[in-house]
Enzyme design. Structure first.
Site, short mmCIF file in Angstrom:
data_model
loop_
_atom_site.label_atom_id
_atom_site.label_comp_id
_atom_site.label_asym_id
_atom_site.label_seq_id
_atom_site.Cartn_x
_atom_site.Cartn_y
_atom_site.Cartn_z
N LYS A 65 9.60 -1.29 14.89
CA LYS A 65 10.17 -0.89 13.59
C LYS A 65 11.22 0.20 13.80
CE LYS A 65 6.03 -0.95 10.75
NZ LYS A 65 5.21 -0.14 9.88
N LYS B 148 0.84 -1.20 0.00
CA LYS B 148 0.00 0.00 0.00
C LYS B 148 0.87 1.25 0.00
CE LYS B 148 -3.67 2.14 2.73
NZ LYS B 148 -4.59 2.01 3.87
N GLU C 187 -4.78 -7.35 15.17
CA GLU C 187 -4.25 -6.03 14.80
C GLU C 187 -5.38 -5.00 14.87
OE1 GLU C 187 -2.40 -5.33 10.89
OE2 GLU C 187 -0.59 -4.79 11.95
N GLU D 170 10.59 -4.71 4.52
CA GLU D 170 10.71 -6.11 4.10
C GLU D 170 10.36 -6.26 2.62
OE1 GLU D 170 9.04 -4.96 6.71
OE2 GLU D 170 9.08 -6.37 8.40
N GLY E 86 -4.88 -2.34 5.22
CA GLY E 86 -4.11 -3.50 4.74
C GLY E 86 -4.81 -4.82 5.02
N ARG E 87 -5.26 -5.02 6.24
CA ARG E 87 -5.86 -6.31 6.60
C ARG E 87 -7.29 -6.46 6.08
NH1 ARG E 87 -4.58 -3.13 10.72
NH2 ARG E 87 -6.16 -2.32 12.14
N HIS F 175 -5.07 -34.13 17.49
CA HIS F 175 -3.95 -34.96 17.95
C HIS F 175 -2.85 -34.11 18.54
CE1 HIS F 175 -5.58 -38.61 16.04
NE2 HIS F 175 -6.20 -37.69 15.32
C1 G6Q Z 1 -2.54 -4.08 7.97
C2 G6Q Z 1 -1.33 -3.42 8.38
C3 G6Q Z 1 -0.05 -4.07 7.90
C4 G6Q Z 1 0.32 -3.76 6.46
C5 G6Q Z 1 1.76 -4.18 6.22
C6 G6Q Z 1 2.20 -3.95 4.80
O1 G6Q Z 1 -3.65 -3.69 8.22
O2 G6Q Z 1 -1.39 -2.09 8.07
O3 G6Q Z 1 -0.06 -5.46 8.08
O4 G6Q Z 1 -0.55 -4.40 5.59
O5 G6Q Z 1 2.60 -3.50 7.09
O6 G6Q Z 1 2.09 -2.62 4.46
P1 G6Q Z 1 2.24 -2.15 2.98
O7 G6Q Z 1 1.15 -2.75 2.18
O8 G6Q Z 1 2.18 -0.66 2.99
O9 G6Q Z 1 3.59 -2.66 2.49
#
Ligand code: G6Q
Length: 541
Positions: free
Chosen positions: A504, A206, A353, A212, A267-268, A384
């Site tokens: 972070k 996003k 989250e 990463e 994001g989620r 199990h």
């Molecule tokens: C989700 C969070 C988080 C996000 C990641 C990746 O709701 O905001 O998990 O999706 O940190 O972020 P980017 O899509 O910006 O790389």
């Protein structure tokens, strides 16, 4: 503002809990022979049996009153109106617009966003068709045979979960891999055995600033160019999904190969936006649309159905009851379908989250517990392993059993066995086995306490006909809305995630300290010692 525990319905629920503390699921079922049919609800192809929760009709009535006092209805309308309900980030949370149908309108800042949503879906469909048909060729003229999604958190968990869940519908002649971790192993293993000339990378981010994801995207570009040797190859082998066109261009991906989304998609909550491009590439545009229809069907149910029959609302209120009144600390997600193996991981992020928060909207400390811990594994495997604790441990775990009437891969009578296990586990948790029943089986007295099952352990059962794209969409929407309703009850912002920031920031400071072995260290003694310990090892390897 008054804390939630001050509300009349909350106080009444607390008093009611004390009054019915001794009530047992055995009694509740004995008192009402129709309880197992009565305490159920159905929507968008999903059947919810919530009768095996430790609650009676008065408790349910009070929970519905609590929803009223917390203004759940008004908050649902605020979401649908595109209000900036994510207060701390001053954003709308309008994922419901991602599955809007033609003719519907969702307005953010005075603009109807639905035409843009549909235009992006159309571009995704066109691109997917070109890749799937082989018309889209790699730099050396070969068709794409591997798709690697690079992203983390919300830009990974939804795509990987949906790919695994809908694998039955996916193209088997294209490999799908997912890289998220900054640990180089993730990338190495994902591209192992792939032919760069036939590999397409989707960089999902996003913000397009995530450490990463950018590290893995750079590694991917180096891997590609090492083999193809020509910068121009990037155009044919990289696409981006982002809201940040400038950063995408800076990385070297042609903005013509970028699929956009919007700041009102968290994001989620983004697996049904362009973040789901890998899903569409795997299952095709028609199946993807069927998934969106499933989301939409649950959305419509959530918005329109009275709360007493509303699946997401009931699910949320029962979670509140279990968490805040019965002291349950965790929720186990137990899908009896191997395709849903990543679903618990997906829900971990969605729920924890969103609702792992300690302050209310106005910054005051909450006066009640918020999100429980969510976790899980598919059944029957879990049986199990950790089910021992579910049945006889000292901690209470609320369980969601998820299953399908029909198997996508029938194999002898195995699906019957699978379903029997699901039903039996919920039954065993609820009703247990008394000492007298254990004795009546001829158990030696010394073993009786070990073989007693107290029962009275709460669970929900969720069933749909088959694991289709539609069913998956509806299931995800059910949990999205349940999580939202829980946040409304707790008066917290479900759409921010400030708790991920500190680690972070600290890591950014520690990276150069690990690289520069002469740098002085001014942390606490533990952190200093850990850094020192890792420095020589890193150098020694
Ligand atoms: C989700 C969070 C988080 C996000 C990641 C990746 O709701 O905001 O998990 O999706 O940190 O972020 P980017 O899509 O910006 O790389």
């Amino acid at each position: 503002m008054r804390g939630r525990t001050e509300l009349p319905a909350w106080k009444a629920l607390a008093a009611h809990r004390d009054a019915v503390a001794d009530a047992n699921l055995r009694d509740l079922f004995a008192r009402d022979s129709h309880r197992g049919e009565r305490l159920t609800a159905e929507a968008a192809g999903w059947y919810l049996d919530y009768s095996k929760n430790r609650i009676d009709d008065e408790g349910l009535r009070l929970l519905l009153a609590l929803a009223g006092e917390c203004k759940v209805r008004e908050r649902i309308e605020a979401m649908w109106r595109g209000d900036k309900i994510n207060l701390t980030e001053h954003r709308a949370a309008l994922h419901v617009a991602l599955r809007a149908q033609t003719g519907e309108s969702f307005v953010v800042d005075g603009v109807d966003v639905v035409p843009e949503v549909h235009a992006t879906l159309a571009r995704m469909a066109e691109f997917s068709e070109r890749v799937r048909s082989g018309e889209w060729k790699g730099h050396s003229g070969k068709p794409i045979r591997a798709v690697v999604n690079i992203g983390i958190g919300g830009s990974d968990l939804g795509p990987v979960m949906a790919y695994e869940a809908l694998r039955h519908y996916s193209r088997r002649d294209i490999a799908f891999r997912f890289v998220s971790n900054v640990d180089g192993t993730d990338f190495y293993e994902a591209v192992r055995n792939l032919d760069p000339a036939q590999t397409l990378f989707i960089v999902c981010s996003k913000t397009f600033t995530t450490q990463e994801t950018l590290a893995n995207a750079h590694a991917a570009r180096a891997w590609l160019l090492q083999s193809l040797g020509d910068e121009a190859a990037v155009t044919k082998h990289f696409v981006a999904v982002s809201t940040n066109v400038a950063e995408v261009a800076k990385f070297g991906i042609d903005p013509a190969n970028m699929f956009g989304f919007w700041d009102w998609v968290g994001g989620r909550y983004s697996m049904d936006s362009a973040i789901g491009l890998s899903t569409m590439l795997a299952i095709g545009a028609d199946h993807f649309r069927a998934m969106l229809d499933g989301f939409h069907a649950m959305d419509a149910h959530f918005r329109r159905t009275p709360f007493a029959q509303n699946l997401p609302v009931l699910h949320a209120l029962l979670s509140v009851w279990n968490t805040n009144f019965l002291g349950t600390e965790s929720v186990a997600i137990l899908p009896y379908d191997q395709y849903l193996k990543r679903f618990p991981a997906y829900l971990q992020q969605l729920a924890m989250e969103s609702n792992g928060k300690q302050v209310t909207f106005d910054g005051a400390r909450v006066d009640c517990a918020t999100s429980p811990i969510w976790w899980g594994e598919p059944g029957t495997n879990g049986q199990h392993s950790f089910y021992q604790l579910l049945h006889q441990g000292t901690r209470r775990v609320a369980c969601d059993f998820i299953g399908f009437h029909q198997s996508l891969n029938p194999l002898g009578d195995q699906h019957t066995v699978l379903l029997a296990n699901l039903i039996a586990q919920a039954q065993a948790l609820a009703f247990g086995k008394t000492a007298d029943e254990v004795r009546a089986e001829g158990t030696p007295e010394a073993l009786v306490p070990h073989r007693v099952f107290d029962g009275n352990r709460s669970s929900n059962v969720l069933f749909a006909e088959r694991l289709t794209p539609h069913a998956l969409g509806a299931l995800v929407a059910l949990y999205e809305h349940s999580v939202f309703v829980q946040s409304v009850i707790w008066n917290i912002d479900a759409f921010d995630q400030w708790g991920v920031e500190l680690g972070k920031q600290l890591a950014a400071r520690i990276v150069p300290e690990l690289q520069n072995t002469d740098a002085g260290l001014k942390h606490d003694s533990s952190t200093n010692a850990l850094i020192r310990r890792l420095r020589p090892r890193r150098d020694g390897i």
